[in-house]
Design a protein around this motif. Sequence first.
Motif, PDB file in Angstrom:
ATOM      1  N   PRO B 170       0.807  -1.222   0.000  1.00 16.88           N
ATOM      2  CA  PRO B 170       0.000   0.000   0.000  1.00 16.88           C
ATOM      3  C   PRO B 170       0.845   1.281   0.000  1.00 16.88           C
ATOM      4  N   TYR B 171       2.064   1.216   0.558  1.00 19.09           N
ATOM      5  CA  TYR B 171       2.812   2.472   0.598  1.00 19.09           C
ATOM      6  C   TYR B 171       3.287   2.911  -0.778  1.00 19.09           C
ATOM      7  N   GLY B 173       1.276   2.612  -3.437  1.00 22.76           N
ATOM      8  CA  GLY B 173       0.070   3.311  -3.870  1.00 22.76           C
ATOM      9  C   GLY B 173       0.004   4.692  -3.241  1.00 22.76           C
ATOM     10  N   ALA B 174       0.356   4.758  -1.946  1.00 20.69           N
ATOM     11  CA  ALA B 174       0.325   6.033  -1.246  1.00 20.69           C
ATOM     12  C   ALA B 174       1.327   7.003  -1.859  1.00 20.69           C
ATOM     13  N   ALA B 175       2.504   6.488  -2.242  1.00 19.00           N
ATOM     14  CA  ALA B 175       3.508   7.351  -2.857  1.00 19.00           C
ATOM     15  C   ALA B 175       3.001   7.878  -4.192  1.00 19.00           C
ATOM     16  N   ARG B 176       2.299   7.003  -4.924  1.00 20.33           N
ATOM     17  CA  ARG B 176       1.743   7.457  -6.201  1.00 20.33           C
ATOM     18  C   ARG B 176       0.693   8.537  -5.969  1.00 20.33           C
ATOM     19  N   CYS B 177      -0.126   8.324  -4.915  1.00 24.79           N
ATOM     20  CA  CYS B 177      -1.134   9.319  -4.598  1.00 24.79           C
ATOM     21  C   CYS B 177      -0.504  10.636  -4.177  1.00 24.79           C
ATOM     22  N   ALA B 178       0.689  10.516  -3.578  1.00 19.99           N
ATOM     23  CA  ALA B 178       1.370  11.734  -3.152  1.00 19.99           C
ATOM     24  C   ALA B 178       1.980  12.454  -4.344  1.00 19.99           C
ATOM     25  N   GLY B 179       1.873  11.848  -5.515  1.00 22.84           N
ATOM     26  CA  GLY B 179       2.361  12.493  -6.728  1.00 22.84           C
ATOM     27  C   GLY B 179       3.796  12.144  -7.074  1.00 22.84           C
ATOM     28  N   SER B 180       4.388  11.170  -6.355  1.00 24.58           N
ATOM     29  CA  SER B 180       5.777  10.800  -6.648  1.00 24.58           C
ATOM     30  C   SER B 180       5.870  10.146  -8.017  1.00 24.58           C
ATOM     31  N   ARG B 181       7.011  10.399  -8.675  1.00 22.16           N
ATOM     32  CA  ARG B 181       7.189   9.866 -10.028  1.00 22.16           C
ATOM     33  C   ARG B 181       7.802   8.473  -9.978  1.00 22.16           C
ATOM     34  N   TRP B 184      11.491   7.940  -8.799  1.00 25.89           N
ATOM     35  CA  TRP B 184      11.643   8.193  -7.360  1.00 25.89           C
ATOM     36  C   TRP B 184      11.142   6.992  -6.568  1.00 25.89           C
TER      37      TRP B 184
END
Lengths: 576, 274, 323
Positions: B170-171, B173-181, B184
Amino acid sequence: MTDLLSVRGLRVSYRTGRHTVPAVAGVDLTVRRGEVVAVVGESGSGKSTLAHAVIGLLPEHARTEAGTVLFAGTDLLTGTDRHLRAVRGRGIGFIPQDPVGSLNPVLPVGAQVAEVLHIHRRATSRRDALDQAVDLLDRAGLPDPRRCARQYPHQLSGGMCQRVLIAIALAGRPQLLIADEPTSALDVTVQRQILDHLEVLARDTGTAVLLITHDLAVAADRAQQIVVLSQGRVVERGPARALLAGPAHPYTRRLVADAPRLTDHRLESGAARPAAGTPLLSVRGLRKVYRGTPAVDGIDFDVARGETLALVGESGSGKSTTARLLVGLDPPTAGAVRFDGADVAALDRAGRRDLHRRIQIVEQNPYAAMDPRFTVRQVVEEPLRAFRTGDRVARQARVAELLDQVALAASVAARRPAELSGGQRQRVALARALALGPQLLICDEPVSALDVTVQAQILRLLARLQAELGLSMLFITHDLAVVRRIADRVAVMWAGRLVETGAADDVLTGPGHPYTRSLLAAVPGVDRAEEAPVPGADRAEEAPVPGVDRAEAVLNGGVSGVDGQAHHGRSDTRSR
Amino acid sequence: MVDLTAPALAPLRRFDLVLCGLWLAVVAGWAVLPGVFSRQDPLAGVAAERLQPPSLRHLLGTDHLGRDLFARVVHGAALSLQAALIAVGVALVVGSAVGLAAGSLGRWADALIMRVVDVMLAIPALLTALALITALGFGTVQVAVAVGIATAATFARVMRAEVLRVRAAPYIGAARCAGSRGWWIALRHVLPNTAGPVLVLAALEFGAAILFISTLSFLGLGAAPPAPEWGALVSGGRNFLNTAWWLTTLPSLTVAGIVLAANRIARELEHRRD
Amino acid sequence: MTRYVAQRAVRALFVLWAAFTVSFAMLYLLPGDPVSVMLGGSAGTYTPAQIDDLRSQYGLDRSVPGQYVTQLWHALHGDFGTSIRTGAPVAPMLAQALPQTALLALTAFVLAVVGGLGIALAATSSRRPAVRQVLLSLPGIGTSVPTFWVGLLLVDFVSFRWRLLPALGNDGWQSLVLPAVTLALPCGSVLAQVFAKSLRDTLREPYLDTARAKGAGRARVHLRHAARNAALPAVTLSGIIVGNLLAGAVVVETVFSREGVGRITAEAVLGQDIPVVQGAVVLGAVGFVLVNLAVDAAYPVLDPRITTGRPVPRKEADPRWSI
């Protein structure tokens, strides 16, 4: 001799590394014949340890340090192994927490029930044992018990497995039944049916019950006596109604105050009422099909600016899938999502990425949603860094501001998620979600894995933040009592569809759809005498609510288990 | 393997870890500076001192040419350890690259790569290594490379599983939601979180590689005869089994001791990760 | 059920084909000229014409795909070419040696299973921590000692000093005991490790608490409930174990000077006899595939979750392995 079970000065501790942590620190407890006693406590209160200590099923690293457990006059702690084995099953029946994991996966359930009869020589032959097992399964409320007896646990639903476990616990005709959170892994409607059934069976056979639960309302509904446990000690005890009406100990008072109830009011956010006009989020005909099975089957709803919409449903209803679709973690099969007037599907890559500034999600399990190697500072900073917001110093300042906003001490920033409590983690997840100043916050079961007091704190925090920041919220939950506190409007989801949508006050007081009604009726703590009986209350779990079958089929089809996790947050207290 | 988690055993547990570490350090010392540990010549023997049992003068005895066995064991460390390091290095690099590719590319590339890996796992590693040596020829480096390739499939499998596990976490997915590319996420989330189990596997495979290589060397596929590789020492001592037990037993015990110590440390690393 | 078996059978055929292909790739495609490899150090004494002759004799003058197709076609008909050293056809040579090796591997398998599972079960069900510790440390030692030394040690003591059993050769069961024990030791140790870990994990499962809560005794809890569930990961290891027993025969047959596929393989590698080595690799894969088919057929009986619809994540066998 009226005391069936008498626990005196019981102390149990766990060994972790070189430390010993007390779990039960001197508990006295009495259960009389035919009486239902509930032990209520939050996670880590030692309630599960207490239950396991009584029948000598503590994990290896636990040690019983002092006390006596008198059952029918004999001490089980100092007795022989043989004596303990004779009591287990025949004197005391045990119903565990996790229905599916508590049945042996490679044996038919009938044989598992019959085993009790073999062990205690209650059957004359294998044939006889199996016949009795079928009879017990029937009494436990399983449809077509003869067929069920030949099936394996993985072929049965969670509720059916729990009924099998009840049959096992009652097979030896025990005088005492210990039920350790028997329904917390199940959906509310199933939960209610199981508890009803258990109550009837216990009353009919005159069996005493020691009910372990985190849910004060469940305890109040089912027990004559309540014992409140906190940090391994009994803080208060007494007759159920009296205790609930006038809790004396501050801890109990807080517990009673924080427990969500349908009779609650919405937490005052102080925000202006949602403005009319174009909705912030508009969903039309949203559909998601996994391997031929629709998990979300064409739903429409809007979220207005500054409003909180609660999306309510049981496991497998498709509510978590909806959340994933909205934040773009999964592509929808069909349907249109418009955010702030713009069609999300028409956005280019940069536009979709930019959407993350404006829609953020908070998940049920914040621990899994944080990189275990990151510190809290890095976690909260990640979205700022991703969107190159300010320089290092400005970002650090923003992180400090965010942590303050969610009421976390600045010192938390240097710690890692593993070192935080469940409530703290959820606050960190909230801080990260707020970092970019989103307009819409999607909360997927944000409080269902938390203890009621922490749950209440997080809900208050959410309401406050919403007022301060003018947020819109889509609040996904299975818990109608929580909905009462936070939502302006409610959308009830069932088997991938929305069955009812309306203002929270209307839906919760005058539900239109039968499914909403059964959901409401299943909420513990509702005075059951005044309510209309649940349609087909007993043995009905497979049929009367026509969606459950289908919802389970969706889950069984392997729909990524997203929704399946919804209610398992509370299970294993023993591992703590 | 031994469950020494009981608190009473904690000091003992650390003690045996320290002992294993010291022992491996000494062996590493043999490889780097053999002259410091043994002043006798590993290749030239003294005819008058043939087949002498262990004594103060010859700690591990002498062989049929009067060569000091201890000197040969010490000087053999360089060859044997070097081979094990090459083998684990090859397996780690090749296997991780293949596993990473399978786990990140997904779809048909993943299916294709993993079918090949499955086949490599289906052929016993020893047979794979033997086939490779047949083609590559004999010698320490060839043996090391063959062992490396033969065990690479295991790394590929673990690496792929780790990449898939982390990517599904899940983290991410969370990073993607945070807009990380993507880059990264790969660099800061996926790589650090997959590295641990793969490195623990490398530590575990080190002991196995030493055993594996000594076996191939015993079969006569390693360095040419006078070179004192451990497996070859045992093989050479076979002819004197009933007259000079030390020629087979003492080099073997050395190997067993190193493998035990390496496994002990690797399991501790594994344990700490969990 | 039929579909399940058919699927497995197709997969088995695929693995065999792929094993052949991989061995072809390793032996014929790697840098280095197969002919000079075959001739070893003596390539210089041959004239270029003679070398070309050899090339065409082994079909090496054709294109690589051409060689592959021809070889595969022949292999499908049971023809793995002829040995470079002796000129004898490979397939009959291996077939003749197979029974001895199969007998050895089978005996070792039985010893490994009985010993490995026995030690694990005894260790985890022992009430005394000391006994448990000692038993659990045995497999770790078993996987760390070199097999060849164990063989030599047994020969030294049992044959030379105590004169109980013959040291070498293929005569009767007496000569089978020591090699089988030697071969079984590492495999049995790995089995014991896997089974012990699986048992420990299984004993923590909630359904064992259910069994205990029924009043079940220690024996019933361990044997009826834990052992069967815990055996599943160990069963999936069987294919790998049998493959490794065949491979381990290379070492054991060399140490005990036994006739067999292993000894032929060892000599073929030393003589860089490519066709024989390839035959041995494919034979190893056949062993693995056959055993895996048997395991796949038996698995649904052991685990009802396999055939009744819902896909269950089957525990992957730990591929870590040492000889």
